[in-house]
Design a protein around this motif. Structure first.
Motif, PDB file in Angstrom:
ATOM      1  N   TRP A 160      12.445  -1.060   0.586  1.00  0.00           N
ATOM      2  CA  TRP A 160      11.872  -2.349   0.969  1.00  0.00           C
ATOM      3  C   TRP A 160      12.861  -3.489   0.778  1.00  0.00           C
ATOM      4  O   TRP A 160      12.856  -4.467   1.532  1.00  0.00           O
ATOM      5  CB  TRP A 160      10.566  -2.607   0.207  1.00  0.00           C
ATOM      6  CG  TRP A 160       9.440  -1.788   0.767  1.00  0.00           C
ATOM      7  CD1 TRP A 160       8.871  -0.684   0.193  1.00  0.00           C
ATOM      8  CD2 TRP A 160       8.786  -1.979   2.021  1.00  0.00           C
ATOM      9  NE1 TRP A 160       7.894  -0.177   1.019  1.00  0.00           N
ATOM     10  CE2 TRP A 160       7.818  -0.946   2.152  1.00  0.00           C
ATOM     11  CE3 TRP A 160       8.915  -2.902   3.048  1.00  0.00           C
ATOM     12  CZ2 TRP A 160       6.995  -0.836   3.264  1.00  0.00           C
ATOM     13  CZ3 TRP A 160       8.096  -2.785   4.155  1.00  0.00           C
ATOM     14  CH2 TRP A 160       7.150  -1.763   4.252  1.00  0.00           C
ATOM     15  N   LEU A 219       8.657   8.099   4.456  1.00  0.00           N
ATOM     16  CA  LEU A 219       9.630   9.060   3.909  1.00  0.00           C
ATOM     17  C   LEU A 219       9.029  10.440   4.126  1.00  0.00           C
ATOM     18  O   LEU A 219       7.990  10.745   3.543  1.00  0.00           O
ATOM     19  CB  LEU A 219       9.880   8.830   2.413  1.00  0.00           C
ATOM     20  CG  LEU A 219      10.453   7.480   1.967  1.00  0.00           C
ATOM     21  CD1 LEU A 219      10.633   7.474   0.443  1.00  0.00           C
ATOM     22  CD2 LEU A 219      11.778   7.186   2.637  1.00  0.00           C
ATOM     23  N   SER A 278       3.751   2.123   2.599  1.00  0.00           N
ATOM     24  CA  SER A 278       4.711   3.203   2.394  1.00  0.00           C
ATOM     25  C   SER A 278       3.954   4.521   2.385  1.00  0.00           C
ATOM     26  O   SER A 278       2.937   4.651   1.705  1.00  0.00           O
ATOM     27  CB  SER A 278       5.423   3.053   1.039  1.00  0.00           C
ATOM     28  OG  SER A 278       5.871   1.729   0.831  1.00  0.00           O
ATOM     29  N   VAL A 279       4.466   5.490   3.106  1.00  0.00           N
ATOM     30  CA  VAL A 279       3.855   6.814   3.118  1.00  0.00           C
ATOM     31  C   VAL A 279       4.939   7.849   2.840  1.00  0.00           C
ATOM     32  O   VAL A 279       6.003   7.821   3.465  1.00  0.00           O
ATOM     33  CB  VAL A 279       3.176   7.131   4.468  1.00  0.00           C
ATOM     34  CG1 VAL A 279       2.481   8.488   4.403  1.00  0.00           C
ATOM     35  CG2 VAL A 279       2.192   6.042   4.849  1.00  0.00           C
ATOM     36  N   ILE A 280       4.675   8.728   1.889  1.00  0.00           N
ATOM     37  CA  ILE A 280       5.642   9.770   1.543  1.00  0.00           C
ATOM     38  C   ILE A 280       5.005  11.142   1.714  1.00  0.00           C
ATOM     39  O   ILE A 280       3.949  11.429   1.145  1.00  0.00           O
ATOM     40  CB  ILE A 280       6.129   9.633   0.084  1.00  0.00           C
ATOM     41  CG1 ILE A 280       6.662   8.216  -0.179  1.00  0.00           C
ATOM     42  CG2 ILE A 280       7.213  10.661  -0.229  1.00  0.00           C
ATOM     43  CD1 ILE A 280       7.105   7.988  -1.615  1.00  0.00           C
ATOM     44  N   VAL A 296       0.800   5.420   0.080  1.00  0.00           N
ATOM     45  CA  VAL A 296       0.015   6.623   0.321  1.00  0.00           C
ATOM     46  C   VAL A 296       0.938   7.829   0.202  1.00  0.00           C
ATOM     47  O   VAL A 296       1.935   7.925   0.914  1.00  0.00           O
ATOM     48  CB  VAL A 296      -0.640   6.606   1.720  1.00  0.00           C
ATOM     49  CG1 VAL A 296      -1.373   7.915   1.976  1.00  0.00           C
ATOM     50  CG2 VAL A 296      -1.595   5.430   1.851  1.00  0.00           C
ATOM     51  N   THR A 297       0.634   8.728  -0.732  1.00  0.00           N
ATOM     52  CA  THR A 297       1.418   9.945  -0.851  1.00  0.00           C
ATOM     53  C   THR A 297       0.548  10.995  -1.533  1.00  0.00           C
ATOM     54  O   THR A 297      -0.674  10.858  -1.574  1.00  0.00           O
ATOM     55  CB  THR A 297       2.751   9.704  -1.605  1.00  0.00           C
ATOM     56  OG1 THR A 297       3.530  10.899  -1.604  1.00  0.00           O
ATOM     57  CG2 THR A 297       2.516   9.227  -3.020  1.00  0.00           C
ATOM     58  N   LEU A 312       0.861  -1.185   0.000  1.00  0.00           N
ATOM     59  CA  LEU A 312       0.000   0.000   0.000  1.00  0.00           C
ATOM     60  C   LEU A 312       0.894   1.230   0.000  1.00  0.00           C
ATOM     61  O   LEU A 312       1.779   1.357   0.849  1.00  0.00           O
ATOM     62  CB  LEU A 312      -0.902  -0.001   1.243  1.00  0.00           C
ATOM     63  CG  LEU A 312      -1.698   1.281   1.536  1.00  0.00           C
ATOM     64  CD1 LEU A 312      -2.674   1.576   0.413  1.00  0.00           C
ATOM     65  CD2 LEU A 312      -2.451   1.147   2.859  1.00  0.00           C
TER      66      LEU A 312
END
Lengths: 368, 368
Positions: A359, B310, B325-327, A343-344, A341
């Motif tokens: 990763w 990040l 993952s979150v940016i 999210v940005t 997943l």
């Protein structure tokens, strides 16, 4: 050049006789991770929700114009099988042992085409760009083919829609007078990806186009330039093409391919040939996107039924039926692939390319 | 009051003889959707990753102090079975036919306790609050029980850690002199959830506590106040309690329960009784959170191993092994329950409660 000139859409020249398209299909597309993976790169994905992958859409644009027999795909061993499965009509699949940038890939295809179809005009088209106005695409490519028949290398420049720093630019020069290619102009120069200020200046000037890597020329002309500008690369590619249809192919490939210079066709041919006045441009009047990151994808996407936005907008890709709710984030990017997943926001979407390495460092090779 | 006074932790009074705890277990917790659902409300969830649900943690705090036989849970028919499963030691489970706010629920429990355990002191404790300092909790509750034995209604006020507008406040008055309850003070008044400016003033004054709904008094005193202040409600509850252990329970419940006034114990008893000087407060010196929204949960959570941030921080809850993952989003809230995905920020987490209705409108009853 004083703005874009339009081809006559009522009377288009679309003479594709002896024209061959080369589709280099490489590139991991890490900026679209986790949607794209090493084993399933961008060009194999249906990123627009059309039901066809990007390489299938590329095929769908070209095949009706020139026929399956005139399409040549160059890819690596890892993706040959998937490409064959996605393009059952594909006749010419060229497998390069390892990626050495675009000049060896296109150069090998050019050498093979010139051997089998002497006098052919060739054109390179990325496997993972999106163009929906296929009629205009045909008109513009046809003009470029006409220009190529005059001995020039012709590129198709993309009309900039914003002051992007993600693309190289092409500066237009004086108009040319080529039969069947009323829109063609000289290329003054190619320039690298600019900084923001320079990009804004280019956009305002209306004389710069984006470089989308579309190069059309006769195979003979292209190989001639290569022989002059990169003789070692030319020799290597010629030697490989010479034995391509023999039992020696693998031995010679193993021997020569790893020694070939890694270089882009832009640097190897387009830039130096433009400096000596040998490159022309036809302005591409079709819509275009390279889907380079999720921000680009966001521009094309529709919000699916399974999404609720409250004070939010952006791009959501998730498994069918999964209920995605976003509150208070403008330009959100949500990519749910089941195992991963992301999210940005569109603003940060260029940084997505850092994630596969992050990763990998955590031992999650399964996600790469 | 000139600041918080501390009980003597070296010599705590913890006399819980004849003390009974009432745990109202209702409330959908829609601000924690999609983690909480109608069928699986907040108090049934392990929101802190401790391996115990919030109601189990509430049980774990009280049972060692007073024994399983002195704990009474009030809930609706939908959750009775799940509560019994989570609390196998539970003896007293009171099932109310429908939710009518806290006064009928606590009042019914009080009436039943008074019938079975005459002279009992009772205290109400929410099923879904988080307190980790159980030793201090015991000391403070014990003080409140001592105060209740003097005939007052005693609340436990929570020390404000910020100028929150999400809670009602309790203004402390003069110190009391109650044996075994050195920290007890009078309550000057209860106030509703304030605006931001008022909340800041309350915080700065150091004389206001948060109202967490903990009310301790003798059952007889509480029922006396109810008889005086809400006679119709008192009559209804008394009638129901009278037949509770008979075959008439269902008939009388069906008859009377739907007619009972919907009212919170704060409005029905705490506020008017405080106005006539009958309410005391023991400051709660333990840590406390009501986990009212994802912002509160974010404060307690640790970042799991399966998350890469990040330029980002916040709360991520996702299935084990899912790589999140979150940016570029500070204070992000990502809740992935498999069938639903919520993406927001702590700043907007109060709006989460709008989502169940939004999905219901789209026909996704499965998500509620």
């Amino acid at each position: 050049m004083t703005g874009w000139r339009y081809a006559d859409p009522m009377n288009p020249v679309t003479d594709f006789a002896s024209f061959h398209a080369i589709i280099p299909a490489g590139g991991a597309g890490t900026r679209l991770w986790p949607f794209s993976r090493e084993a399933k790169p961008k060009f194999l994905l249906d990123l627009t929700g059309s039901g066809r992958s990007l390489i299938q859409q590329t095929w769908d644009r070209l095949e009706p114009l020139i026929g399956a027999g005139n399409i040549h795909v160059v890819t690596g061993p890892a993706h040959a099988e998937a490409i064959s499965a996605q393009l059952p009509g594909l006749v010419h699949l060229i497998v390069e042992p390892s990626p050495r940038d675009s000049m060896p890939a296109i150069g090998l295809a050019a050498a093979l085409i010139e051997r089998e179809f002497p006098g052919a005009v060739i054109g390179s088209f990325a496997a993972d760009h999106v163009i929906s106005d296929t009629a205009q695409f045909a008109i513009d490519v046809a003009q470029a083919v006409q220009v190529a028949r005059t001995g020039k290398v012709c590129t198709i420049g993309i009309r900039p829609t914003e002051a992007s720093t993600a693309f190289g630019y092409i500066e237009a020069g004086n108009p040319l007078s080529v039969d069947g290619a009323p829109a063609a102009v000289e290329v003054a120069r190619f320039v690298e990806k600019p900084d923001q200020q320079t990009a804004s200046r280019y956009l305002a000037s209306k004389t710069f186009a984006w470089n989308a890597g579309m190069f059309i020329s006769s195979a003979e002309v292209l190989l001639g330039h290569l022989a002059e500008l990169r003789p070692a690369l030319y020799d290597g590619l010629t030697a490989i093409a010479h034995v391509w249809d023999t039992d020696d192919r693998e031995r010679v490939l193993d021997d020569r391919w790893p020694t070939l210079e890694r270089v882009a066709i832009d640097h190897a041919i387009a830039e130096p040939v433009a400096d000596s006045g040998g490159v022309a441009m036809v302005p591409g009047l079709f819509d275009w996107s390279d889907l380079g990151d999720f921000a680009a994808l966001s521009d094309l996407s529709k919000t699916p039924d399974d999404v609720v936005f409250l004070d939010a907008d952006g791009l959501v890709i998730a498994p069918k039926g999964k209920a995605v709710s976003v509150i208070g984030i403008s330009g959100v990017v949500v990519i749910d692939t089941g195992d991963a997943l992301l999210v940005t926001t569109t603003e940060h979407s260029q940084r997505v390319k850092e994630l596969p390495a992050a990763w990998k460092e955590r031992g999650r090779e399964d996600l790469i």
